[in-house]
Design an enzyme around this catalytic site. Structure first.
Site, PDB file in Angstrom:
ATOM      1  NE  ARG A   1      44.864  32.243  38.452  1.00 29.44           N
ATOM      2  CZ  ARG A   1      44.266  33.214  37.743  1.00 29.44           C
ATOM      3  NH1 ARG A   1      43.096  33.724  38.140  1.00 29.44           N
ATOM      4  NH2 ARG A   1      44.822  33.678  36.647  1.00 29.44           N
TER       5      ARG A   1
ATOM      6  CB  CYS B   1      43.431  32.075  49.143  1.00 33.76           C
ATOM      7  SG  CYS B   1      42.893  33.467  48.144  1.00 33.76           S
TER       8      CYS B   1
ATOM      9  CD1 TRP C   1      42.923  36.004  54.565  1.00 37.80           C
ATOM     10  CD2 TRP C   1      43.312  36.281  56.745  1.00 37.80           C
ATOM     11  NE1 TRP C   1      42.919  37.352  54.810  1.00 37.80           N
ATOM     12  CE2 TRP C   1      43.153  37.559  56.151  1.00 37.80           C
ATOM     13  CE3 TRP C   1      43.571  36.213  58.113  1.00 37.80           C
ATOM     14  CZ2 TRP C   1      43.256  38.737  56.871  1.00 37.80           C
ATOM     15  CZ3 TRP C   1      43.669  37.388  58.826  1.00 37.80           C
ATOM     16  CH2 TRP C   1      43.501  38.631  58.208  1.00 37.80           C
TER      17      TRP C   1
ATOM     18  CB  ILE D   1      43.659  38.541  48.140  1.00 37.48           C
ATOM     19  CG1 ILE D   1      42.996  37.177  47.827  1.00 37.48           C
ATOM     20  CG2 ILE D   1      43.180  39.599  47.145  1.00 37.48           C
ATOM     21  CD1 ILE D   1      41.486  37.161  47.978  1.00 37.48           C
TER      22      ILE D   1
ATOM     23  CG  PHE E   1      53.145  34.062  58.361  1.00 39.31           C
ATOM     24  CD1 PHE E   1      54.023  34.569  57.405  1.00 39.31           C
ATOM     25  CD2 PHE E   1      53.612  33.860  59.657  1.00 39.31           C
ATOM     26  CE1 PHE E   1      55.338  34.866  57.734  1.00 39.31           C
ATOM     27  CE2 PHE E   1      54.921  34.154  59.992  1.00 39.31           C
ATOM     28  CZ  PHE E   1      55.789  34.656  59.029  1.00 39.31           C
ATOM     29  CD  GLU E   2      49.497  31.977  61.106  1.00 39.35           C
ATOM     30  OE1 GLU E   2      48.567  32.151  60.301  1.00 39.35           O
ATOM     31  OE2 GLU E   2      50.250  32.907  61.494  1.00 39.35           O
TER      32      GLU E   2
ATOM     33  CG  HIS F   1      50.349  41.617  56.063  1.00 34.38           C
ATOM     34  ND1 HIS F   1      50.554  42.330  57.212  1.00 34.38           N
ATOM     35  CD2 HIS F   1      50.117  40.338  56.445  1.00 34.38           C
ATOM     36  CE1 HIS F   1      50.433  41.520  58.251  1.00 34.38           C
ATOM     37  NE2 HIS F   1      50.172  40.308  57.809  1.00 34.38           N
TER      38      HIS F   1
ATOM     39  CD  GLU G   1      44.321  50.373  50.491  1.00 34.96           C
ATOM     40  OE1 GLU G   1      44.617  50.900  51.573  1.00 34.96           O
ATOM     41  OE2 GLU G   1      43.316  50.667  49.830  1.00 34.96           O
ATOM     42  CB  THR G   2      50.157  46.920  53.861  1.00 29.85           C
ATOM     43  OG1 THR G   2      49.723  45.571  54.096  1.00 29.85           O
ATOM     44  CG2 THR G   2      49.120  47.885  54.397  1.00 29.85           C
TER      45      THR G   2
HETATM   46  C1  DLZ Z   1      47.011  39.312  58.027  1.00 32.32           C
HETATM   47  C2  DLZ Z   1      46.699  38.645  56.742  1.00 32.32           C
HETATM   48  C3  DLZ Z   1      46.357  39.417  55.594  1.00 32.32           C
HETATM   49  C4  DLZ Z   1      46.357  40.911  55.604  1.00 32.32           C
HETATM   50  N1  DLZ Z   1      46.005  38.845  54.439  1.00 32.32           N
HETATM   51  C5  DLZ Z   1      45.997  37.488  54.371  1.00 32.32           C
HETATM   52  C6  DLZ Z   1      45.655  36.848  53.146  1.00 32.32           C
HETATM   53  O1  DLZ Z   1      45.292  37.460  52.128  1.00 32.32           O
HETATM   54  N2  DLZ Z   1      45.683  35.492  53.138  1.00 32.32           N
HETATM   55  C7  DLZ Z   1      46.043  34.729  54.222  1.00 32.32           C
HETATM   56  O2  DLZ Z   1      46.061  33.504  54.131  1.00 32.32           O
HETATM   57  N3  DLZ Z   1      46.370  35.332  55.396  1.00 32.32           N
HETATM   58  C8  DLZ Z   1      46.344  36.660  55.500  1.00 32.32           C
HETATM   59  N4  DLZ Z   1      46.681  37.277  56.673  1.00 32.32           N
HETATM   60  C9  DLZ Z   1      46.921  36.418  57.860  1.00 32.32           C
HETATM   61  C10 DLZ Z   1      48.368  35.864  57.957  1.00 32.32           C
HETATM   62  O3  DLZ Z   1      48.544  34.772  57.077  1.00 32.32           O
HETATM   63  C11 DLZ Z   1      48.639  35.365  59.390  1.00 32.32           C
HETATM   64  O4  DLZ Z   1      47.617  34.503  59.798  1.00 32.32           O
HETATM   65  C12 DLZ Z   1      48.738  36.521  60.398  1.00 32.32           C
HETATM   66  O5  DLZ Z   1      49.681  37.471  59.961  1.00 32.32           O
HETATM   67  C13 DLZ Z   1      49.151  35.996  61.785  1.00 32.32           C
HETATM   68  O6  DLZ Z   1      50.442  35.390  61.725  1.00 32.32           O
END
Ligand code: DLZ
Length: 160
Positions: A136, A89, A31, A91, A66-67, A97, A94-95
Site C-alpha cells: 500500500r 505506518c 517509524w 504494523i 503517535f506524534e 502498542h 506482539e503487544t
Molecule cells: C513504539 C512504536 C512501535 C512499537 N511501533 C510503531 C509502529 O509500528 N509505527 C509507528 O509509527 N510508531 C511505532 N512506535 C512509536 C510510537 O509511535 C511513538 O513514537 C513512541 O511510542 C513514543 O511516543
C-alpha cells in the site's frame, strides 16, 4: 473498507479540483521510514500533479505515528496552510502498542481538525505485516499517500 481487491490509487484524475492556490502541510512519521517516505513521495507528486506549487507544500517529520497528532497541530495552527496530511505506518506487533498508537492518532488528528476547523487527512497505514504496508506504499494496492493527497485537495475545495 477492505482494500484486498482495490488499488488505493485508482481515481478519476479529471474529477479532482485544481490545487494551484492550495497550501498543504504534511507531517511524516519516521517509524517504518521506508514505507512512510514512499507515502510522502506519493502525496507530494499527486499534489503537484494537480497543480500545487512545491513552495506551498511544507513537510515536517515526527519520530512515530503517535506524534502525528502534535505534528498535525503545529501545521494546522498556521494561517498559511489550508490542509494537513498525516502520514504514518503502524504494523501489528506482539503487544497492544498497536492499538494504543492507532487509537491515539485517529482521535488526535480528528481533534486537531475540529479545533482548527481545517482538514487533517488520515494517511496512516495500519497493517498486520510489513508486506501489507509495502503493498500500500507503492506496491500492488497502490499508494495511500496518493489517496491522502486527493482527499486533501477535495476537502480544501469544499471550503473555498
Ligand atoms: C513504539 C512504536 C512501535 C512499537 N511501533 C510503531 C509502529 O509500528 N509505527 C509507528 O509509527 N510508531 C511505532 N512506535 C512509536 C510510537 O509511535 C511513538 O513514537 C513512541 O511510542 C513514543 O511516543
Amino acid at each position: 473498507m477492505a482494500t484486498l481487491l482495490k488499488n488505493l490509487s485508482d481515481y478519476d484524475f479529471s474529477k479532482i479540483p485544481n490545487a494551484k492556490k492550495m497550501r498543504f502541510g504534511i507531517v511524516v512519521s519516521e517509524w517504518n521510514d521506508q514505507i512512510t517516505m514512499a507515502l510522502c513521495k506519493g502525496a507530494v507528486e499527486t499534489l503537484m500533479a494537480h497543480g500545487a506549487n512545491e513552495g506551498n507544500i511544507e513537510i515536517i517529520y515526527v519520530p512515530g505515528s503517535f506524534e502525528l497528532s502534535y505534528g498535525s497541530q503545529i501545521l494546522a495552527q498556521r494561517a498559511d496552510i489550508d490542509a494537513v496530511i498525516a502520514l504514518g505506518c503502524v504494523i501489528q506487533g506482539e503487544t497492544r502498542h498497536f492499538d494504543f498508537i492507532c487509537q491515539g492518532v485517529a482521535q488526535g488528528i480528528t481533534s486537531v481538525s475540529l479545533k482548527y476547523n481545517k482538514p487533517v487527512i488520515f494517511g496512516v497505514l495500519t497493517t498486520n505485516t510489513q508486506q501489507q504496508a509495502l503493498d500500500r506504499a507503492g506496491g500492488k494496492h497502490g499508494n495511500k499517500g496518493i489517496e491522502a493527497a486527493v482527499t486533501a485537495i477535495k476537502m480544501v475545495a469544499l471550503t473555498q
